[in-house]
Write an enzyme that holds these catalytic residues in place. Structure first.
Site, short mmCIF file in Angstrom:
data_model
loop_
_atom_site.label_atom_id
_atom_site.label_comp_id
_atom_site.label_asym_id
_atom_site.label_seq_id
_atom_site.Cartn_x
_atom_site.Cartn_y
_atom_site.Cartn_z
N PRO A 112 0.86 -1.20 0.00
CA PRO A 112 0.00 0.00 0.00
C PRO A 112 0.89 1.24 0.00
O PRO A 112 1.54 1.55 0.99
CB PRO A 112 -0.81 -0.14 1.30
N ASP A 131 5.89 2.18 2.30
CA ASP A 131 4.94 1.10 2.57
C ASP A 131 4.16 1.49 3.83
O ASP A 131 4.71 1.49 4.93
CB ASP A 131 5.73 -0.21 2.79
N HIS A 132 2.89 1.79 3.64
CA HIS A 132 2.11 2.32 4.76
C HIS A 132 1.82 1.26 5.82
O HIS A 132 1.38 1.59 6.93
CB HIS A 132 0.80 2.91 4.21
N ARG A 133 2.08 0.00 5.51
CA ARG A 133 1.91 -1.02 6.55
C ARG A 133 2.99 -0.88 7.61
O ARG A 133 2.81 -1.28 8.76
CB ARG A 133 2.03 -2.43 5.93
N ILE A 179 5.30 2.11 7.71
CA ILE A 179 5.65 3.50 8.02
C ILE A 179 4.38 4.36 8.06
O ILE A 179 3.59 4.36 7.11
CB ILE A 179 6.65 4.02 6.97
#
Ligand code: COA
Length: 562
Positions: A361, A534-536, A538
């Site tokens: 994501p 990577d929003h998972r 950060i």
């Protein structure tokens, strides 16, 4: 050594059959039974096999020529004439075999004594009384024990005169067995996979009155009545093969095959496809009249390998992604096209990029770094060292410092998504544009190297990349990557994270801009940064902190040495 003339063998009730493919060239070496040319009539496609092993000295036909039994196809300098007589021995032996085969099958057909042949039906049917006619395999030339590869009708179907009932395929020919009468299929005597020969019963059809045109038979010729070459081709389209209302449902195996047009391909191509396990039903034919060529099968295999087995149609799903696969579009419908195979690197990188883009994501955080002082320093120093100082080595070193401060930017998620692997080493990758596509060489242990050494290594790695000389070790182990398009231009972009890394820095072209310093506008050199992450792993706030910290380092590079 002797010269053998290979001639068209007994090909059944066909004459003036078109050559649709020449499978060999002069100078080629062939073995006995190798196909030399493919012929195609309305009802059958067949190969003319070589009757001798040796070298082709002369091809006597070309694509588009029409040939009949006995026509010369090629001359072969035979490796070993063996027992053949020197004067066209191949022809003699072929003819002898053909005669034998015909005799055997004719005798067989006679012995079987079908209840009523089409000719009898034609005579008997004058009064219009419905009658049950047995449709048998007609004269199919030098073939016996030929396999049924498709059953085109089901019991209860209405059929027209000349409509194909089954398709046969030998290793040299494919051909349809046409119905000799119009009527309803009462019973099918064969199924897919059965082997049949001339005279074998295929189906019983209850007549409606129309019969096949009576064939002209040479005196003494008592071959069965069905003469495929003397009548119109059956149109095996959806409508002609349509199932009529039936008392019982058709067998599943037949249902899957009978409603579609059989693939149009020569026996050599069919054999090739079979060897590769390719179903011709899914192959697009680029030959005349949509005929499937060997190259089409090869292209199909390549496509399937690249897209996964389900990549052929819009209704299928791309393997593993849960997304619809890209449909195959015939762009030539809209104008001239050229298809160019992708370079190996582009194939690999496109797969990797697609995977990263699907798995991660992505969010991209933008910021501007004021690099006025750094740029002034770089310009003053750039040509004074063993390697030219571009902005890239300064960026690599600054990123290394920013990661020390924000170590989650050098992490990877474990495959189960439950843990983070924190990497203590500082290898930084940089995207390099090469004629064959994008590669990401890696500068190792950036934390232990100075700017000049990093500059020398990036220059060397970039050259190796462009020369196609990077080894696997040169592209492994990065904890973070930089994609610099500053040398080219652009204001901002959203780079794709290089999985399993968790962030990538995009760098665009710096520009001198007016910046308000509290009392006036002053010219400053501004470098646009784009941080995709990577929003998972950060959070947005962490990403903003990272990019602001990095910008501060670039604005006052003295902080890097602190
Ligand atoms: N702003 C302004 N100028 C810049 C710049 C920036 N951000 N970055 C580089 N330049 C300048 C360089 O200083 C150099 O100019 P100079 O000769 O006057 O000093 C010129 O642009 C060319 O630089 P380049 O040869 O590209 O060196 P580099 O060290 O900056 O970059 C590579 C090296 C290998 C990264 C680069 O050549 C490359 O391949 N970039 C493309 C990466 C890519 O395709 N990314 C997309 C991935 S999706």
């Amino acid at each position: 050594m002797s010269t053998i003339t290979v001639k068209v063998p007994d090909i059944g009730d066909f004459d003036a059959v078109e050559i649709i493919e020449v499978l060999v060239a002069e100078g080629d070496t062939v073995a006995v039974e190798d196909g030399l040319v493919s012929l195609e009539s309305d009802k059958a496609t067949m190969d003319v096999p070589s009757t001798a092993a040796g070298k082709i000295t002369k091809l006597l036909v070309k694509v588009g020529d029409k040939v009949a039994q006995g026509d010369a196809v090629a001359e072969i300098e035979a490796e070993d004439a063996g027992d053949d007589a020197p004067d066209e021995p191949a022809e003699d032996s072929a003819s002898a075999e053909a005669d034998d085969a015909t005799k055997t099958t004719d005798e067989q057909a006679a012995a079987d004594e079908p209840e009523a042949t089409a000719e009898e039906a034609a005579d008997d049917d004058a009064d219009g009384e419905p009658e049950e006619i047995q449709v048998t395999v007609p004269d199919i030339g030098d073939f016996d024990a030929v396999e049924i590869i498709e059953v085109l009708v089901a019991e209860g179907d209405s059929v027209e005169v000349e409509q194909g009932l089954v398709t046969l395929e030998s290793d040299k020919a494919t051909m349809d067995v046409p119905s000799t009468v119009a009527g309803t299929v009462v019973s099918l005597a064969v199924k897919t996979g059965d082997s049949v020969a001339q005279g074998d019963l295929v189906a019983t059809v209850r007549t409606t009155g129309k019969t096949a045109p009576k064939p002209e038979k040479p005196a003494g010729d008592d071959k069965p009545a069905a003469k495929p070459a003397e009548s119109k081709p059956p149109e095996k389209t959806e409508s002609s093969a349509k199932p009529a209302p039936k008392p019982e449902p058709a067998k599943p195996a037949d249902d899957t095959t009978r409603s579609k047009v059989p693939a149009h391909a020569s026996p050599a191509v069919r054999k090739f496809a079979r060897e590769l396990g390719v179903s011709l039903a899914g192959v697009h034919g680029s030959g005349p009249k949509g005929r499937i060529l060997k190259e089409d099968v090869q292209q199909h295999v390549k496509q399937v390998m690249q897209q996964g087995p389900s990549g052929g149609g819009a209704s299928t799903v791309a393997a593993g992604s849960g997304l619809p696969a890209q449909p195959a579009v015939d762009f030539s419908k809209f104008g001239e096209i050229e298809t160019i195979e992708l370079a190996r690197i582009r194939k690999l990188s496109s797969k990797h990029l697609h995977k990263s883009w699907l798995l991660i994501p992505h969010v991209t955080q933008f910021n501007d770094a004021d690099v006025t002082d750094l740029e002034a320093f770089r310009q003053a120093e750039k040509d004074k060292h063993a390697a030219k100082l571009t902005m890239l080595p300064f960026l690599i070193k600054a990123v290394c410092h920013a990661i020390d401060k924000h170590p989650e930017f050098a992490s990877s998620l474990t495959p189960d998504g439950e843990s983070l692997v924190m990497k203590k080493y500082r290898h930084i990758g940089f995207a390099a544009d090469t004629p064959n596509g994008l590669v990401v060489p890696v500068v190792k242990d950036v934390d232990r190297k100075g700017i000049v050494q990093i500059a020398a290594e990036t220059a060397e790695l970039a050259k190796k990349a462009r020369d196609g000389k990077l080894g696997p070790g040169d592209m492994q182990g990065a904890v973070f990557s930089i994609s610099s398009l500053g040398g080219i231009g652009g204001t901002a972009f959203t780079p794709i994270v290089n999985s399993p890394e968790v962030a990538i820095l995009g760098v665009s072209r710096n520009e001198v801009k007016p910046v308000w310093n509290g009392s006036e506008f002053v010219p400053r050199t501004i470098l646009p940064l784009s941080l995709s992450y990577d929003h998972r792993v950060i959070d947005g706030a962490a990403a903003a902190r990272f990019v602001v910290y990095l910008s501060d380092l670039l604005s006052d590079y003295r902080r890097v040495v602190l």
